[in-house]
Design a protein around this motif. Structure first.
Motif, PDB file in Angstrom:
ATOM      1  N   GLU A   1       9.778  -4.147 -10.821  1.00 16.05           N
ATOM      2  CA  GLU A   1       9.046  -4.345  -9.570  1.00 16.05           C
ATOM      3  C   GLU A   1       8.376  -5.710  -9.618  1.00 16.05           C
ATOM      4  OE1 GLU A   1       8.568  -2.379  -6.730  1.00 16.05           O
ATOM      5  OE2 GLU A   1      10.328  -1.392  -7.562  1.00 16.05           O
TER       6      GLU A   1
ATOM      7  N   GLU B   1       8.685  -0.163 -13.099  1.00 14.20           N
ATOM      8  CA  GLU B   1       8.343   1.035 -12.343  1.00 14.20           C
ATOM      9  C   GLU B   1       8.992   2.228 -13.023  1.00 14.20           C
ATOM     10  OE1 GLU B   1       9.126   3.113  -8.017  1.00 14.20           O
ATOM     11  OE2 GLU B   1       9.541   0.987  -8.240  1.00 14.20           O
TER      12      GLU B   1
ATOM     13  N   THR C   1       6.669   7.724  -9.278  1.00 13.65           N
ATOM     14  CA  THR C   1       5.725   7.778  -8.162  1.00 13.65           C
ATOM     15  C   THR C   1       4.992   9.106  -8.275  1.00 13.65           C
ATOM     16  OG1 THR C   1       7.202   6.489  -6.770  1.00 13.65           O
ATOM     17  CG2 THR C   1       5.481   7.717  -5.658  1.00 13.65           C
TER      18      THR C   1
ATOM     19  N   HIS D   1       7.442  11.957  -9.766  1.00 12.61           N
ATOM     20  CA  HIS D   1       8.823  11.705  -9.350  1.00 12.61           C
ATOM     21  C   HIS D   1       9.338  10.516 -10.163  1.00 12.61           C
ATOM     22  CE1 HIS D   1       8.271  14.507  -6.053  1.00 12.61           C
ATOM     23  NE2 HIS D   1       7.159  13.863  -5.729  1.00 12.61           N
TER      24      HIS D   1
ATOM     25  N   THR E   1      -1.254   1.682 -12.968  1.00 12.61           N
ATOM     26  CA  THR E   1      -1.205   1.808 -11.508  1.00 12.61           C
ATOM     27  C   THR E   1      -1.969   0.619 -10.928  1.00 12.61           C
ATOM     28  OG1 THR E   1      -3.274   3.035 -11.242  1.00 12.61           O
ATOM     29  CG2 THR E   1      -1.284   4.333 -11.737  1.00 12.61           C
TER      30      THR E   1
ATOM     31  N   GLY F   1       1.272   9.278  -3.896  1.00 12.76           N
ATOM     32  CA  GLY F   1       1.958   8.072  -3.427  1.00 12.76           C
ATOM     33  C   GLY F   1       1.801   6.864  -4.326  1.00 12.76           C
ATOM     34  N   THR F   2       1.009   6.982  -5.385  1.00 12.18           N
ATOM     35  CA  THR F   2       0.780   5.862  -6.296  1.00 12.18           C
ATOM     36  C   THR F   2       2.038   5.571  -7.110  1.00 12.18           C
ATOM     37  OG1 THR F   2      -1.564   6.422  -6.488  1.00 12.18           O
ATOM     38  CG2 THR F   2      -0.622   5.073  -8.248  1.00 12.18           C
ATOM     39  N   THR F   3       2.399   4.309  -7.204  1.00 15.38           N
ATOM     40  CA  THR F   3       3.508   3.893  -8.055  1.00 15.38           C
ATOM     41  C   THR F   3       2.973   3.672  -9.462  1.00 15.38           C
ATOM     42  OG1 THR F   3       4.570   2.825  -6.168  1.00 15.38           O
ATOM     43  CG2 THR F   3       5.355   2.197  -8.351  1.00 15.38           C
TER      44      THR F   3
END
Length: 169
Positions: A10, A20, A23, A37, A54, A89-91
């Motif tokens: 990323e 990355e 998620t 995920h 993060t 929703g945090t990567t």
């Protein structure tokens, strides 16, 4: 070397040194667990004590388990549902792993693909997930199964392919 590790670089969003790996999904339960995920096949990333990054800073895995078809993870300092829900929703990123026997997507992309005759077939632009074997996508539009890779070095990936593969439209 059958499959590339499925970690994505990323570089636009994070320093090039980080990859990355997942998620964060929704909160699970009331004690701070979250559904993860993964975009990596290196599941040791979720080992207890793993340090993940993060946008809000470092998170340390305090608990992780596979629950049928998903990973449930708890981070140190995340002790209730509200705190867990705030992560949705945090990567999640991590440092690259040092494994010389593994092919890494972030190292393959940008490399030239050289066949057994020394023909430079193009530059690898991405690795496409495919059930039979991941595919190396070239800037020429060709797709080459990862199983054809015989060795990799910085800037070049060497393959043994069927004759005529690069002559196809």
């Amino acid at each position: 070397m059958a499959r590339a590790a499925r970690e994505r670089s990323e570089q636009e969003r994070e320093p090039a040194a980080l990859l990355e790996i997942a998620t964060v999904g929704r909160a699970h339960g009331v004690r701070g667990d979250v559904v993860m995920h993964p975009v990596t096949n290196r599941l040791e990333r979720f080992d207890i004590g793993s340090r993940l990054i993060t946008a809000a800073g470092e998170r340390v895995v305090s608990r992780a388990r596979f629950d049928g078809n998903r990973w449930l993870v708890r981070f140190e300092g995340i002790d209730d549902r509200d705190a867990a829900a705030a992560l949705t929703g945090t990567t999640v990123f991590a440092e690259p792993l040092d494994d010389p026997d593994e092919l890494w997507v972030h190292e393959l992309c940008g490399s030239s693909l050289i066949d057994q005759h020394g023909f430079d077939a193009g530059v690898i632009t991405s690795v496409v997930a495919n059930p039979a074997a991941d595919l190396l996508e070239l800037d020429t539009g060709h797709l080459v199964p990862l199983t054809f890779v015989v060795r990799s070095e910085p800037g070049a990936v060497h393959v043994e392919v069927p004759d005529g593969l690069f002559e196809l439209g």
